[in-house]
Design an enzyme around this catalytic site. Sequence first.
Site, PDB file in Angstrom:
ATOM      1  N   ARG A   4       9.201 -22.653  55.475  1.00 35.65           N
ATOM      2  CA  ARG A   4       7.833 -23.133  55.307  1.00 35.65           C
ATOM      3  C   ARG A   4       7.374 -23.112  53.846  1.00 35.65           C
ATOM      4  O   ARG A   4       6.375 -23.715  53.490  1.00 35.65           O
ATOM      5  CB  ARG A   4       6.882 -22.281  56.180  1.00 35.65           C
ATOM      6  CG  ARG A   4       7.028 -22.567  57.673  1.00 35.65           C
ATOM      7  CD  ARG A   4       6.369 -21.505  58.546  1.00 35.65           C
ATOM      8  NE  ARG A   4       7.239 -20.340  58.754  1.00 35.65           N
ATOM      9  CZ  ARG A   4       6.898 -19.274  59.475  1.00 35.65           C
ATOM     10  NH1 ARG A   4       5.705 -19.209  60.052  1.00 35.65           N
ATOM     11  NH2 ARG A   4       7.742 -18.259  59.631  1.00 35.65           N
ATOM     12  N   GLY A  20      17.697 -14.732  64.342  1.00 37.14           N
ATOM     13  CA  GLY A  20      16.458 -14.036  64.659  1.00 37.14           C
ATOM     14  C   GLY A  20      16.422 -12.601  64.173  1.00 37.14           C
ATOM     15  O   GLY A  20      17.438 -12.020  63.770  1.00 37.14           O
ATOM     16  N   GLU A  59       5.220 -14.029  70.731  1.00 35.11           N
ATOM     17  CA  GLU A  59       5.199 -14.889  69.553  1.00 35.11           C
ATOM     18  C   GLU A  59       4.260 -16.063  69.779  1.00 35.11           C
ATOM     19  O   GLU A  59       4.120 -16.561  70.896  1.00 35.11           O
ATOM     20  CB  GLU A  59       6.616 -15.405  69.255  1.00 35.11           C
ATOM     21  CG  GLU A  59       7.556 -14.343  68.744  1.00 35.11           C
ATOM     22  CD  GLU A  59       7.008 -13.585  67.541  1.00 35.11           C
ATOM     23  OE1 GLU A  59       6.735 -14.209  66.510  1.00 35.11           O
ATOM     24  OE2 GLU A  59       6.831 -12.357  67.659  1.00 35.11           O
ATOM     25  N   ASN A 115       4.534 -16.783  54.452  1.00 43.19           N
ATOM     26  CA  ASN A 115       5.427 -17.785  55.025  1.00 43.19           C
ATOM     27  C   ASN A 115       5.300 -19.140  54.343  1.00 43.19           C
ATOM     28  O   ASN A 115       6.193 -19.958  54.427  1.00 43.19           O
ATOM     29  CB  ASN A 115       5.161 -17.940  56.528  1.00 43.19           C
ATOM     30  CG  ASN A 115       5.453 -16.638  57.270  1.00 43.19           C
ATOM     31  OD1 ASN A 115       6.528 -16.073  57.138  1.00 43.19           O
ATOM     32  ND2 ASN A 115       4.470 -16.132  57.998  1.00 43.19           N
ATOM     33  N   TYR A 140       1.996 -22.417   9.463  1.00 43.22           N
ATOM     34  CA  TYR A 140       3.190 -22.079  10.231  1.00 43.22           C
ATOM     35  C   TYR A 140       4.002 -21.066   9.436  1.00 43.22           C
ATOM     36  O   TYR A 140       4.364 -21.325   8.278  1.00 43.22           O
ATOM     37  CB  TYR A 140       4.048 -23.319  10.532  1.00 43.22           C
ATOM     38  CG  TYR A 140       5.378 -22.920  11.131  1.00 43.22           C
ATOM     39  CD1 TYR A 140       5.423 -22.290  12.376  1.00 43.22           C
ATOM     40  CD2 TYR A 140       6.573 -23.106  10.444  1.00 43.22           C
ATOM     41  CE1 TYR A 140       6.630 -21.854  12.921  1.00 43.22           C
ATOM     42  CE2 TYR A 140       7.788 -22.679  10.980  1.00 43.22           C
ATOM     43  CZ  TYR A 140       7.800 -22.057  12.218  1.00 43.22           C
ATOM     44  OH  TYR A 140       8.989 -21.623  12.751  1.00 43.22           O
ATOM     45  N   TYR A 191      13.567 -24.542   8.167  1.00 44.78           N
ATOM     46  CA  TYR A 191      14.647 -25.286   8.817  1.00 44.78           C
ATOM     47  C   TYR A 191      15.089 -26.427   7.913  1.00 44.78           C
ATOM     48  O   TYR A 191      14.276 -27.287   7.546  1.00 44.78           O
ATOM     49  CB  TYR A 191      14.109 -25.816  10.150  1.00 44.78           C
ATOM     50  CG  TYR A 191      15.113 -26.521  11.031  1.00 44.78           C
ATOM     51  CD1 TYR A 191      16.367 -25.971  11.274  1.00 44.78           C
ATOM     52  CD2 TYR A 191      14.789 -27.731  11.627  1.00 44.78           C
ATOM     53  CE1 TYR A 191      17.269 -26.615  12.097  1.00 44.78           C
ATOM     54  CE2 TYR A 191      15.691 -28.379  12.461  1.00 44.78           C
ATOM     55  CZ  TYR A 191      16.937 -27.825  12.695  1.00 44.78           C
ATOM     56  OH  TYR A 191      17.830 -28.464  13.506  1.00 44.78           O
ATOM     57  N   SER A 240      -3.432 -22.564  -1.080  1.00 45.57           N
ATOM     58  CA  SER A 240      -3.520 -23.428   0.097  1.00 45.57           C
ATOM     59  C   SER A 240      -2.517 -24.569   0.009  1.00 45.57           C
ATOM     60  O   SER A 240      -2.213 -25.052  -1.074  1.00 45.57           O
ATOM     61  CB  SER A 240      -4.929 -24.023   0.206  1.00 45.57           C
ATOM     62  OG  SER A 240      -5.835 -22.989   0.490  1.00 45.57           O
ATOM     63  N   ARG A 263       3.960 -29.086  -8.671  1.00 50.11           N
ATOM     64  CA  ARG A 263       3.280 -30.306  -8.230  1.00 50.11           C
ATOM     65  C   ARG A 263       3.063 -31.182  -9.459  1.00 50.11           C
ATOM     66  O   ARG A 263       3.055 -30.698 -10.596  1.00 50.11           O
ATOM     67  CB  ARG A 263       1.946 -29.960  -7.568  1.00 50.11           C
ATOM     68  CG  ARG A 263       1.017 -29.274  -8.524  1.00 50.11           C
ATOM     69  CD  ARG A 263      -0.291 -28.869  -7.882  1.00 50.11           C
ATOM     70  NE  ARG A 263      -1.209 -28.454  -8.908  1.00 50.11           N
ATOM     71  CZ  ARG A 263      -2.124 -27.517  -8.759  1.00 50.11           C
ATOM     72  NH1 ARG A 263      -2.245 -26.897  -7.598  1.00 50.11           N
ATOM     73  NH2 ARG A 263      -2.944 -27.221  -9.733  1.00 50.11           N
TER      74      ARG A 263
HETATM   75  C1  UD1 Z   1       7.755 -12.057  62.590  1.00 46.65           C
HETATM   76  C2  UD1 Z   1       7.543 -11.456  63.990  1.00 46.65           C
HETATM   77  C3  UD1 Z   1       6.071 -11.627  64.370  1.00 46.65           C
HETATM   78  C4  UD1 Z   1       5.202 -10.954  63.318  1.00 46.65           C
HETATM   79  C5  UD1 Z   1       5.524 -11.451  61.899  1.00 46.65           C
HETATM   80  C6  UD1 Z   1       4.826 -10.576  60.876  1.00 46.65           C
HETATM   81  C7  UD1 Z   1       9.613 -11.758  65.266  1.00 46.65           C
HETATM   82  C8  UD1 Z   1      10.289 -12.535  66.330  1.00 46.65           C
HETATM   83  N1  UD1 Z   1       8.370 -12.140  64.951  1.00 46.65           N
HETATM   84  O1  UD1 Z   1       7.440 -13.458  62.658  1.00 46.65           O
HETATM   85  O2  UD1 Z   1       5.820 -11.042  65.631  1.00 46.65           O
HETATM   86  O3  UD1 Z   1       3.832 -11.177  63.610  1.00 46.65           O
HETATM   87  O4  UD1 Z   1       6.939 -11.388  61.634  1.00 46.65           O
HETATM   88  O5  UD1 Z   1       4.933 -11.083  59.580  1.00 46.65           O
HETATM   89  O6  UD1 Z   1      10.184 -10.811  64.752  1.00 46.65           O
HETATM   90  N2  UD1 Z   1      14.775 -12.543  59.203  1.00 46.65           N
HETATM   91  C9  UD1 Z   1      16.101 -12.192  59.096  1.00 46.65           C
HETATM   92  N3  UD1 Z   1      17.009 -12.804  59.906  1.00 46.65           N
HETATM   93  C10 UD1 Z   1      16.646 -13.725  60.846  1.00 46.65           C
HETATM   94  C11 UD1 Z   1      15.274 -14.056  60.945  1.00 46.65           C
HETATM   95  C12 UD1 Z   1      14.356 -13.446  60.118  1.00 46.65           C
HETATM   96  O7  UD1 Z   1      16.467 -11.374  58.261  1.00 46.65           O
HETATM   97  O8  UD1 Z   1      17.520 -14.216  61.554  1.00 46.65           O
HETATM   98  C13 UD1 Z   1      13.801 -11.887  58.292  1.00 46.65           C
HETATM   99  C14 UD1 Z   1      13.047 -12.875  57.408  1.00 46.65           C
HETATM  100  O9  UD1 Z   1      13.710 -13.054  56.181  1.00 46.65           O
HETATM  101  C15 UD1 Z   1      11.687 -12.205  57.239  1.00 46.65           C
HETATM  102  C16 UD1 Z   1      11.543 -11.360  58.479  1.00 46.65           C
HETATM  103  O10 UD1 Z   1      12.819 -11.254  59.062  1.00 46.65           O
HETATM  104  O11 UD1 Z   1      11.644 -11.369  56.081  1.00 46.65           O
HETATM  105  C17 UD1 Z   1      10.585 -11.992  59.466  1.00 46.65           C
HETATM  106  O12 UD1 Z   1      11.020 -13.317  59.742  1.00 46.65           O
HETATM  107  P1  UD1 Z   1      10.008 -14.542  59.759  1.00 46.65           P
HETATM  108  O13 UD1 Z   1      10.774 -15.758  60.020  1.00 46.65           O
HETATM  109  O14 UD1 Z   1       9.115 -14.489  58.592  1.00 46.65           O
HETATM  110  O15 UD1 Z   1       9.210 -14.155  61.093  1.00 46.65           O
HETATM  111  P2  UD1 Z   1       7.730 -14.504  61.451  1.00 46.65           P
HETATM  112  O16 UD1 Z   1       7.688 -15.853  62.035  1.00 46.65           O
HETATM  113  O17 UD1 Z   1       6.856 -14.236  60.289  1.00 46.65           O
HETATM  114 MG    MG Z   2       7.128 -13.844  58.263  1.00 48.75          MG
END
Ligand code: UD1
Ligand code: MG
Length: 478
Positions: A18, A83, A159, A232, A370, A391, A409, A444
């Site tokens: 995003r 996730g 979510e 985000n 300068y 330069y 000057s 000069r």
């Molecule tokens: C997540 C939470 C949501 C919460 C919000 C708070 C979940 C499913 N949702 O949503 O409930 O309100 O954070 O800010 O957890 N990341 C990984 N690997 C992945 C996916 C994400 O390391 O596969 C990391 C991202 O880099 C980020 C964090 O996890 O730093 C959260 O991921 P993001 O995609 O920002 O989740 P949100 O949609 O914000």
């Molecule tokens: Mg987030």
Amino acid sequence: MSSQLDVAIVLAAGEGTRMKSQTPKVLHPIAGKTIIAHVLDQVKELKAKEVRVVVGHARELVEPEVKAVAPVATTVFQSERNGTGHAVQLALADLKATGTVLILAGDTPLLRSETLAEFIAAHAESKNLVSVLTSQVPDPSGYGRIVRDETNAIVAIVEERDASEEIKLIDEINTGVYLFDIAALRESVAKLKTDNSQGELYLTDVIADLKANSGKAAAILSYDYTETLGINDRSQLAECAAIMRDRINDQHMKAGVTIIDPTTTWIDSTVKIESDVTIHPATALFGTTTVATQATIGPRTTLNNVIVGMGASVIESNCTDSEIGSESKVGPYTFLRAGTKLAAKSKAGAYVEIKNSTVGEGSKVPHLSYVGDATIGSGTNIGAATVFVNYDGVEKHRTEIGNEVRIGSDTMLVAPVTVGDGAYTAAGSIITENVPAGAIGVARAKQRNILGWVLRKRSGTKSAEAAAKAGATEEQGS
Ligand code: UD1
Ligand code: MG
């Protein structure tokens, strides 16, 4: 601070789609530090026995930043982003530790270690298997919602994308900060399924599972929702940066710094300012900048890695990697580039550019000049519109100016060249040879006046008319 923490896991593998950026989300800067650096700096304060950071997208960029900010942290690679639950599965895979783990996202830079420490203490006291930090926000859209039962206990986190219209009305949200018993978490994340709108393993589903199976789950509401804002997109980046700015400005004001307009004053978290400094509107202080007491900065001034001495003033100027001595005056409209050193009580005045040069104590470059690659002694004055011609089209050369020198000057000092102590140069000179101490360098053409020229060559003009009135004639000088 708390020593009840065994492990901290920071999730930072996401791309941050995003943000629509070439730069991974957690590497965007706020107040002079990356988002992930803010998070890691707070986590470090908690003194967990082990810190793990899950990296994935643009690992080659994120990993070095993690190492630089938190050398004790180890990184875990998540090659596919399945996730937050999947990320935690990987982080736990070869983890030996037992006890309590703090899990948080790498995109919540405003969280303070004090708040995390209170959360840890409350969790320890509750003896629950999981606690989730929640907050009540004016606009909950995009966040996971906290669903509580009639006894006000947490039941689940839903979510946004999976939420019914009714659940979307809930304004208590999941901050993405959790404490788990490691063994219970390990067992529960292994059971996660991808039966949700994103087809991902949601860490948030662990809460409902542990609640249903043990009853030992709690949602702890934080006091200040601004701390828990996640980034985000670019709007949230700006929103968090503004909150961070206000926080930093507040700290300086509490420590005795006058900030005339805090809404237009941007100070990096790395900057140090002594009390009784005054900062005027639209001023930005970046990097390793330090400002000593009684100094005045701004309006409309940007200082990047600049050391400002006691009582100095810098007005409407842009300065980088420079030193401004005590009681010196800079500006307005002055450009100090890397390697500029102004000694005490010196001056770099209006429309002056200086780089890689030293200006001695009490010396002045007051107007339109300068100065490049030069050493200027003490008590010296550089006349208006002087240029240090450093330069030759291929290489840069140095100019040495002694003490108590008076450069006329519009002098061109063609480097390499030296002007000795107490020497002068005549206005308008092009100095290509050294001027010995006490001499005046004149370089000069001698002036000649051609009398009557205007009346002969420009007859009928207003100038000719004025000259005739003053007694000039065509015959003069012919
Ligand atoms: C997540 C939470 C949501 C919460 C919000 C708070 C979940 C499913 N949702 O949503 O409930 O309100 O954070 O800010 O957890 N990341 C990984 N690997 C992945 C996916 C994400 O390391 O596969 C990391 C991202 O880099 C980020 C964090 O996890 O730093 C959260 O991921 P993001 O995609 O920002 O989740 P949100 O949609 O914000
Ligand atoms: Mg987030």
